[in-house]
Motif scaffolding. Structure first.
Motif, PDB file in Angstrom:
ATOM      1  N   VAL A  62       1.222  -1.062  -0.133  1.00  0.00           N
ATOM      2  CA  VAL A  62      -0.187   0.051   0.279  1.00  0.00           C
ATOM      3  C   VAL A  62       0.364   1.064  -0.186  1.00  0.00           C
ATOM      4  O   VAL A  62       0.473   2.056  -0.884  1.00  0.00           O
ATOM      5  CB  VAL A  62      -0.881  -0.068   1.249  1.00  0.00           C
ATOM      6  N   HIS A  63       1.925   0.850   1.129  1.00  0.00           N
ATOM      7  CA  HIS A  63       2.555   2.562   1.053  1.00  0.00           C
ATOM      8  C   HIS A  63       3.590   3.048  -0.194  1.00  0.00           C
ATOM      9  O   HIS A  63       3.277   4.464  -0.746  1.00  0.00           O
ATOM     10  CB  HIS A  63       3.580   1.966   2.430  1.00  0.00           C
ATOM     11  N   LEU A  64       3.946   1.869  -1.057  1.00  0.00           N
ATOM     12  CA  LEU A  64       4.907   1.956  -2.198  1.00  0.00           C
ATOM     13  C   LEU A  64       3.708   2.456  -3.087  1.00  0.00           C
ATOM     14  O   LEU A  64       3.650   3.486  -4.327  1.00  0.00           O
ATOM     15  CB  LEU A  64       5.367   1.016  -2.837  1.00  0.00           C
ATOM     16  N   ALA A  65       2.499   1.754  -3.448  1.00  0.00           N
ATOM     17  CA  ALA A  65       1.703   1.901  -4.521  1.00  0.00           C
ATOM     18  C   ALA A  65       0.807   3.651  -4.455  1.00  0.00           C
ATOM     19  O   ALA A  65       0.891   4.641  -5.224  1.00  0.00           O
ATOM     20  CB  ALA A  65       0.241   1.083  -3.869  1.00  0.00           C
ATOM     21  N   VAL A 117       8.790  14.763  -0.958  1.00  0.00           N
ATOM     22  CA  VAL A 117       8.451  13.990  -0.059  1.00  0.00           C
ATOM     23  C   VAL A 117       8.380  12.329  -0.314  1.00  0.00           C
ATOM     24  O   VAL A 117       9.198  11.148   0.177  1.00  0.00           O
ATOM     25  CB  VAL A 117       7.526  13.793   1.098  1.00  0.00           C
ATOM     26  N   PHE A 118       7.873  11.933  -0.931  1.00  0.00           N
ATOM     27  CA  PHE A 118       7.561  10.008  -1.391  1.00  0.00           C
ATOM     28  C   PHE A 118       8.774   9.759  -1.922  1.00  0.00           C
ATOM     29  O   PHE A 118       9.102   8.217  -1.248  1.00  0.00           O
ATOM     30  CB  PHE A 118       6.890   9.501  -2.582  1.00  0.00           C
ATOM     31  N   VAL A 119       9.670  10.453  -2.482  1.00  0.00           N
ATOM     32  CA  VAL A 119      11.074  10.121  -3.725  1.00  0.00           C
ATOM     33  C   VAL A 119      11.914  10.420  -2.160  1.00  0.00           C
ATOM     34  O   VAL A 119      12.819   9.159  -1.872  1.00  0.00           O
ATOM     35  CB  VAL A 119      11.370  11.466  -4.397  1.00  0.00           C
ATOM     36  N   SER A 120      12.332  11.517  -1.124  1.00  0.00           N
ATOM     37  CA  SER A 120      12.468  11.266  -0.045  1.00  0.00           C
ATOM     38  C   SER A 120      12.590  10.437   0.707  1.00  0.00           C
ATOM     39  O   SER A 120      13.701   9.738   1.725  1.00  0.00           O
ATOM     40  CB  SER A 120      12.445  12.590   0.596  1.00  0.00           C
ATOM     41  N   GLN A 121      11.543   9.355   0.710  1.00  0.00           N
ATOM     42  CA  GLN A 121      11.365   8.066   1.675  1.00  0.00           C
ATOM     43  C   GLN A 121      11.322   6.944   0.928  1.00  0.00           C
ATOM     44  O   GLN A 121      11.501   5.634   1.241  1.00  0.00           O
ATOM     45  CB  GLN A 121      10.108   8.348   2.274  1.00  0.00           C
ATOM     46  N   ASN A 122      11.843   7.112  -0.398  1.00  0.00           N
ATOM     47  CA  ASN A 122      11.986   5.741  -1.100  1.00  0.00           C
ATOM     48  C   ASN A 122      10.424   5.002  -0.976  1.00  0.00           C
ATOM     49  O   ASN A 122       9.891   4.340  -0.967  1.00  0.00           O
ATOM     50  CB  ASN A 122      13.094   4.878  -0.279  1.00  0.00           C
TER      51      ASN A 122
END
Length: 248
Positions: free
Chosen positions: A41-44, A190-195
Protein backbone atom coordinates in the motif's frame (compact mmCIF):
# COMPACT_ATOMS: atom_id res chain seq x y z
CA UNK A 1 4.69 -12.13 -16.54
CA UNK A 2 6.44 -8.78 -16.20
CA UNK A 3 5.53 -7.90 -19.79
CA UNK A 4 1.88 -8.56 -18.95
CA UNK A 5 2.13 -6.28 -15.91
CA UNK A 6 3.79 -3.53 -17.97
CA UNK A 7 1.05 -3.71 -20.61
CA UNK A 8 -1.62 -3.69 -17.93
CA UNK A 9 -0.09 -0.63 -16.24
CA UNK A 10 0.31 1.16 -19.57
CA UNK A 11 -3.29 0.52 -20.63
CA UNK A 12 -4.63 1.39 -17.19
CA UNK A 13 -2.67 4.63 -17.18
CA UNK A 14 -3.88 5.52 -20.68
CA UNK A 15 -7.57 4.84 -19.97
CA UNK A 16 -7.60 6.63 -16.61
CA UNK A 17 -5.75 9.70 -17.87
CA UNK A 18 -8.03 9.97 -20.90
CA UNK A 19 -10.86 11.24 -18.69
CA UNK A 20 -8.95 12.26 -15.54
CA UNK A 21 -6.72 14.79 -17.31
CA UNK A 22 -9.86 16.91 -17.65
CA UNK A 23 -12.04 16.10 -14.62
CA UNK A 24 -9.78 14.18 -12.22
CA UNK A 25 -10.48 10.82 -10.58
CA UNK A 26 -7.53 8.93 -12.05
CA UNK A 27 -6.91 7.08 -8.80
CA UNK A 28 -10.07 4.99 -9.33
CA UNK A 29 -8.06 2.92 -11.81
CA UNK A 30 -4.37 3.54 -11.16
CA UNK A 31 -4.23 2.93 -7.40
CA UNK A 32 -6.09 -0.44 -7.38
CA UNK A 33 -4.05 -1.47 -10.42
CA UNK A 34 -0.77 -0.82 -8.60
CA UNK A 35 -2.03 -2.94 -5.71
CA UNK A 36 -3.10 -5.66 -8.17
CA UNK A 37 0.41 -6.01 -9.65
CA UNK A 38 1.80 -6.59 -6.18
CA UNK A 39 2.88 -3.27 -4.68
CA UNK A 40 2.43 -2.79 -0.92
CA UNK A 41 0.00 0.00 0.00
CA UNK A 42 2.67 2.55 0.96
CA UNK A 43 4.58 2.01 -2.30
CA UNK A 44 1.34 2.13 -4.30
CA UNK A 45 0.47 5.49 -2.72
CA UNK A 46 3.86 7.02 -3.53
CA UNK A 47 4.02 5.54 -7.03
CA UNK A 48 0.49 6.71 -7.79
CA UNK A 49 1.41 10.25 -6.74
CA UNK A 50 4.34 10.29 -9.18
CA UNK A 51 2.02 9.05 -11.94
CA UNK A 52 -0.48 11.79 -11.04
CA UNK A 53 2.28 14.38 -11.30
CA UNK A 54 3.09 13.15 -14.83
CA UNK A 55 -0.57 13.54 -15.80
CA UNK A 56 -0.88 17.02 -14.31
CA UNK A 57 2.26 18.27 -16.07
CA UNK A 58 1.28 16.74 -19.42
CA UNK A 59 -2.26 18.10 -19.15
CA UNK A 60 -1.01 21.57 -18.22
CA UNK A 61 1.25 21.66 -21.28
CA UNK A 62 -1.60 20.51 -23.52
CA UNK A 63 -4.01 23.15 -22.18
CA UNK A 64 -1.30 25.80 -22.61
CA UNK A 65 -0.70 24.83 -26.24
CA UNK A 66 -4.45 25.13 -26.88
CA UNK A 67 -4.43 28.58 -25.23
CA UNK A 68 -6.84 27.36 -22.56
CA UNK A 69 -4.53 27.82 -19.58
CA UNK A 70 -4.66 30.98 -17.46
CA UNK A 71 -1.32 30.56 -15.76
CA UNK A 72 -1.45 33.52 -13.37
CA UNK A 73 -4.77 32.63 -11.75
CA UNK A 74 -3.82 28.94 -11.80
CA UNK A 75 -0.64 29.62 -9.79
CA UNK A 76 -2.52 31.81 -7.30
CA UNK A 77 -5.15 29.12 -6.78
CA UNK A 78 -2.44 26.47 -6.51
CA UNK A 79 -0.64 28.37 -3.75
CA UNK A 80 -3.85 28.92 -1.77
CA UNK A 81 -4.98 25.28 -1.91
CA UNK A 82 -1.46 24.10 -1.07
CA UNK A 83 -1.54 26.17 2.13
CA UNK A 84 -4.92 24.67 3.00
CA UNK A 85 -3.64 21.18 2.20
CA UNK A 86 -0.62 21.62 4.44
CA UNK A 87 -2.94 22.56 7.31
CA UNK A 88 -5.30 19.68 6.56
CA UNK A 89 -2.51 17.10 6.55
CA UNK A 90 -1.77 18.03 10.15
CA UNK A 91 -5.42 17.75 11.21
CA UNK A 92 -6.25 14.36 9.69
CA UNK A 93 -5.00 12.36 12.70
CA UNK A 94 -7.57 14.05 14.95
CA UNK A 95 -10.65 13.18 12.87
CA UNK A 96 -12.37 9.75 13.21
CA UNK A 97 -12.40 7.65 10.04
CA UNK A 98 -16.21 7.27 9.83
CA UNK A 99 -16.75 11.01 10.20
CA UNK A 100 -14.27 11.64 7.39
CA UNK A 101 -16.12 9.19 5.14
CA UNK A 102 -19.59 10.67 5.58
CA UNK A 103 -18.34 14.24 5.47
CA UNK A 104 -16.75 13.43 2.12
CA UNK A 105 -20.01 11.96 0.81
CA UNK A 106 -21.88 15.14 1.80
CA UNK A 107 -19.29 17.31 0.00
CA UNK A 108 -19.46 15.20 -3.16
CA UNK A 109 -23.28 15.07 -3.23
CA UNK A 110 -23.40 18.86 -2.89
CA UNK A 111 -20.85 19.24 -5.71
CA UNK A 112 -22.81 16.79 -7.91
CA UNK A 113 -26.06 18.78 -7.69
CA UNK A 114 -24.22 22.10 -7.96
CA UNK A 115 -22.60 20.93 -11.19
CA UNK A 116 -25.87 19.98 -12.88
CA UNK A 117 -28.34 22.46 -11.45
CA UNK A 118 -26.38 25.70 -11.46
CA UNK A 119 -26.66 27.46 -14.81
CA UNK A 120 -23.98 29.90 -13.70
CA UNK A 121 -21.18 27.37 -13.32
CA UNK A 122 -18.97 27.02 -16.37
CA UNK A 123 -21.07 29.39 -18.45
CA UNK A 124 -18.87 32.52 -18.33
CA UNK A 125 -21.91 34.62 -17.53
CA UNK A 126 -20.00 37.48 -15.90
CA UNK A 127 -16.68 39.30 -16.00
CA UNK A 128 -14.17 38.23 -13.36
CA UNK A 129 -13.73 40.97 -10.73
CA UNK A 130 -11.75 41.40 -7.50
CA UNK A 131 -14.79 40.59 -5.38
CA UNK A 132 -14.90 37.14 -6.92
CA UNK A 133 -11.38 36.47 -5.61
CA UNK A 134 -12.46 37.61 -2.15
CA UNK A 135 -15.35 35.12 -2.22
CA UNK A 136 -13.19 32.35 -3.68
CA UNK A 137 -10.32 32.72 -1.16
CA UNK A 138 -11.99 31.02 1.85
CA UNK A 139 -13.54 28.40 -0.46
CA UNK A 140 -10.11 27.54 -1.86
CA UNK A 141 -8.58 27.34 1.61
CA UNK A 142 -11.35 24.98 2.70
CA UNK A 143 -10.93 22.93 -0.47
CA UNK A 144 -7.19 22.71 0.19
CA UNK A 145 -7.96 21.69 3.76
CA UNK A 146 -10.27 19.00 2.38
CA UNK A 147 -7.51 17.84 0.02
CA UNK A 148 -5.01 17.56 2.85
CA UNK A 149 -7.42 15.71 5.14
CA UNK A 150 -9.16 13.41 2.64
CA UNK A 151 -8.12 14.05 -0.96
CA UNK A 152 -10.83 11.87 -2.56
CA UNK A 153 -11.99 13.53 -5.81
CA UNK A 154 -10.00 16.65 -4.89
CA UNK A 155 -8.95 17.22 -8.52
CA UNK A 156 -12.57 16.86 -9.59
CA UNK A 157 -13.83 19.36 -7.02
CA UNK A 158 -11.07 21.81 -8.00
CA UNK A 159 -12.72 22.38 -11.36
CA UNK A 160 -15.86 23.83 -9.77
CA UNK A 161 -14.17 26.83 -8.11
CA UNK A 162 -12.75 28.53 -11.24
CA UNK A 163 -15.94 27.50 -13.07
CA UNK A 164 -17.96 29.35 -10.44
CA UNK A 165 -15.60 32.34 -10.76
CA UNK A 166 -16.56 32.73 -14.42
CA UNK A 167 -14.23 30.48 -16.40
CA UNK A 168 -15.76 27.88 -18.69
CA UNK A 169 -15.24 24.18 -17.98
CA UNK A 170 -12.34 23.79 -20.42
CA UNK A 171 -10.46 26.71 -18.87
CA UNK A 172 -11.33 25.51 -15.35
CA UNK A 173 -9.93 22.07 -16.12
CA UNK A 174 -6.62 23.67 -17.15
CA UNK A 175 -6.49 25.72 -13.96
CA UNK A 176 -7.24 22.62 -11.88
CA UNK A 177 -4.39 20.69 -13.48
CA UNK A 178 -1.85 23.38 -12.56
CA UNK A 179 -3.11 23.35 -8.97
CA UNK A 180 -2.93 19.56 -8.96
CA UNK A 181 0.63 19.63 -10.29
CA UNK A 182 1.73 21.98 -7.49
CA UNK A 183 0.26 19.72 -4.80
CA UNK A 184 1.55 16.55 -6.48
CA UNK A 185 5.05 18.00 -6.78
CA UNK A 186 5.26 18.66 -3.05
CA UNK A 187 3.90 15.22 -2.18
CA UNK A 188 6.13 13.46 -4.71
CA UNK A 189 9.21 15.11 -3.18
CA UNK A 190 8.28 13.62 0.18
CA UNK A 191 7.69 10.16 -1.31
CA UNK A 192 10.98 10.26 -3.23
CA UNK A 193 12.92 11.24 -0.09
CA UNK A 194 11.28 8.35 1.79
CA UNK A 195 11.94 5.80 -0.99
CA UNK A 196 8.21 5.19 -1.38
CA UNK A 197 8.14 5.00 -5.20
CA UNK A 198 8.59 1.91 -7.37
CA UNK A 199 10.02 3.35 -10.60
CA UNK A 200 9.98 -0.06 -12.28
CA UNK A 201 6.18 0.01 -12.30
CA UNK A 202 5.80 3.78 -12.43
CA UNK A 203 7.44 4.18 -15.86
CA UNK A 204 5.01 2.09 -18.00
CA UNK A 205 2.02 3.65 -16.23
CA UNK A 206 3.44 7.15 -16.70
CA UNK A 207 3.90 6.49 -20.43
CA UNK A 208 0.25 5.45 -20.66
CA UNK A 209 -0.82 8.48 -18.64
CA UNK A 210 1.07 10.87 -20.91
CA UNK A 211 -0.57 9.43 -24.03
CA UNK A 212 -4.03 9.23 -22.45
CA UNK A 213 -4.02 12.79 -21.11
CA UNK A 214 -2.72 14.21 -24.40
CA UNK A 215 -5.51 12.55 -26.39
CA UNK A 216 -8.18 13.04 -23.71
CA UNK A 217 -7.69 16.79 -23.55
CA UNK A 218 -7.83 17.08 -27.34
CA UNK A 219 -11.22 15.34 -27.27
CA UNK A 220 -12.47 17.45 -24.35
CA UNK A 221 -11.50 20.76 -25.97
CA UNK A 222 -13.11 19.70 -29.24
CA UNK A 223 -16.38 18.61 -27.59
CA UNK A 224 -16.52 21.59 -25.22
CA UNK A 225 -18.30 22.48 -21.98
CA UNK A 226 -21.27 20.10 -22.10
CA UNK A 227 -19.02 17.07 -22.51
CA UNK A 228 -16.85 18.10 -19.55
CA UNK A 229 -19.87 18.89 -17.38
CA UNK A 230 -21.35 15.44 -17.98
CA UNK A 231 -17.98 13.76 -17.43
CA UNK A 232 -17.53 15.72 -14.21
CA UNK A 233 -20.92 14.53 -12.97
CA UNK A 234 -20.07 10.89 -13.76
CA UNK A 235 -16.82 11.05 -11.78
CA UNK A 236 -18.52 12.74 -8.81
CA UNK A 237 -21.25 10.08 -8.81
CA UNK A 238 -18.65 7.30 -9.06
CA UNK A 239 -16.81 8.82 -6.08
CA UNK A 240 -20.00 8.82 -4.00
CA UNK A 241 -20.80 5.18 -4.87
CA UNK A 242 -17.25 4.08 -4.16
CA UNK A 243 -17.27 5.71 -0.73
CA UNK A 244 -20.70 4.44 0.29
CA UNK A 245 -20.47 0.86 -0.92
CA UNK A 246 -16.84 -0.11 -1.59
CA UNK A 247 -14.74 1.58 1.10
CA UNK A 248 -14.02 0.16 4.53
Amino acid sequence: MEIFKFLLLFIGGFVSAFYASTVGGMGFITFPLLLFVGLPVHLAIGTNRLVSLAMDITASIKFYLHKQLFLKIALIIGIIVSIGSFMGAHLVIFIPKDELKYFTVIVLVFAFFLNFYSKRIGAQVFILKKKHFVIALPILLLLGLYGGIIGIAFGTLMILVPAFMGYNFVQSAGIARISGAMMSLAATYVFVSQNMINYFYAIPMMLGVIGGSWLGISVSIKKGNTYIKILLGIILLASIIQLLFFSQ
